[in-house]
Motif scaffolding. Sequence first.
Motif, short mmCIF file in Angstrom:
data_model
loop_
_atom_site.label_atom_id
_atom_site.label_comp_id
_atom_site.label_asym_id
_atom_site.label_seq_id
_atom_site.Cartn_x
_atom_site.Cartn_y
_atom_site.Cartn_z
N SER A 74 19.54 -31.26 13.58
CA SER A 74 19.01 -32.55 13.11
C SER A 74 19.81 -33.09 11.94
O SER A 74 20.51 -32.36 11.25
N ILE A 75 19.66 -34.41 11.72
CA ILE A 75 20.20 -35.08 10.54
C ILE A 75 19.09 -35.91 9.92
O ILE A 75 18.38 -36.65 10.61
N LEU A 76 18.95 -35.79 8.60
CA LEU A 76 17.89 -36.47 7.85
C LEU A 76 18.50 -37.21 6.67
O LEU A 76 19.38 -36.67 5.99
N ILE A 77 18.04 -38.42 6.42
CA ILE A 77 18.35 -39.11 5.16
C ILE A 77 17.09 -39.06 4.30
O ILE A 77 16.02 -39.53 4.71
N LEU A 78 17.22 -38.47 3.12
CA LEU A 78 16.09 -38.31 2.22
C LEU A 78 16.42 -38.92 0.86
O LEU A 78 17.42 -38.57 0.24
N GLY A 79 15.59 -39.86 0.43
CA GLY A 79 15.78 -40.49 -0.87
C GLY A 79 14.45 -40.64 -1.58
O GLY A 79 13.39 -40.64 -0.94
#
Length: 284
Positions: free
Chosen positions: A239-244
């Motif tokens: 998986s790939i996640l963008i977390l901000g």
Amino acid sequence: MRSIKRIHKAEYRPIADLVTYSPMPTRSLDHLDPFIFLNHHGFQTYPSPNQGLPFGPHPHRGMETVTFILEGDIMHKDSSGHGSVIGPGGVQYMTAGSGLIHAEVSSDKFKIDGGDLEILQLWLNLPADKKMMKPSYVGLQKEEIPTFEIDGGKVKVQQLFGDWGANEGAFKGNFPITMSTIYLEKDGKFEQSIPKDESVFFYIVRGSLNVNGEEINFRNLVEFENNETTISVEATEDSILILGHALPFNEPMVAQGPFVMNTTKQIQEAYADYQAGKFGTWSH
């Protein structure tokens, strides 16, 4: 655990022949202050030859863009004199501030050769006292961005803004913000503690994650309550996640087209200034 308030499925919004999905803004979610807009382009494979990305010269004011290049490339050019071609794994950070004109198109090589493309662009708001700041741009290739591993190498983190432990982000933001691109192998996991009063931006780009005990697939944005601090993530497939995350501004916001300001009057001024040529000159 921080409670999940709602899961927002990205809506399909193709742009010409560009496959595009957007989870924000939609009918279910306007924005997550100060995160205001996300377009997820691709995954798709372009033929040889092709027209490339369709984002020719256009203006912006009062906001910033963070552009994630997973596959393919972007050739950036703007009226402040910046230019670059950023490839897979790279990230662009542009502050429109008082106003600029920019183009985001594919490189000549990509238009000739074709290939895979997957690119995301996130818009960040700017606080009222920085909306008219000087425009800026930084484009970094994959190898220029600090990356570290956790969970025995099953989780790789690209640190973009702010700190994760001793790991400092590649970009210096114009307000306090933390952001990472996280690559997880199947069964890779991590926990992150985020202050209760901060807004969380959590978008699954690829794969499937177990988030605080709930299974969530790609092209979904997770909206959290502001009740606890801990977010627990485990990948059920690669998986790939963008977390901000960042404190909300809690300021009035008026967004029209490419401009994001605090009042309708300021939007009108932005259009007038653009038409009067105050956003810089554009030369091809």
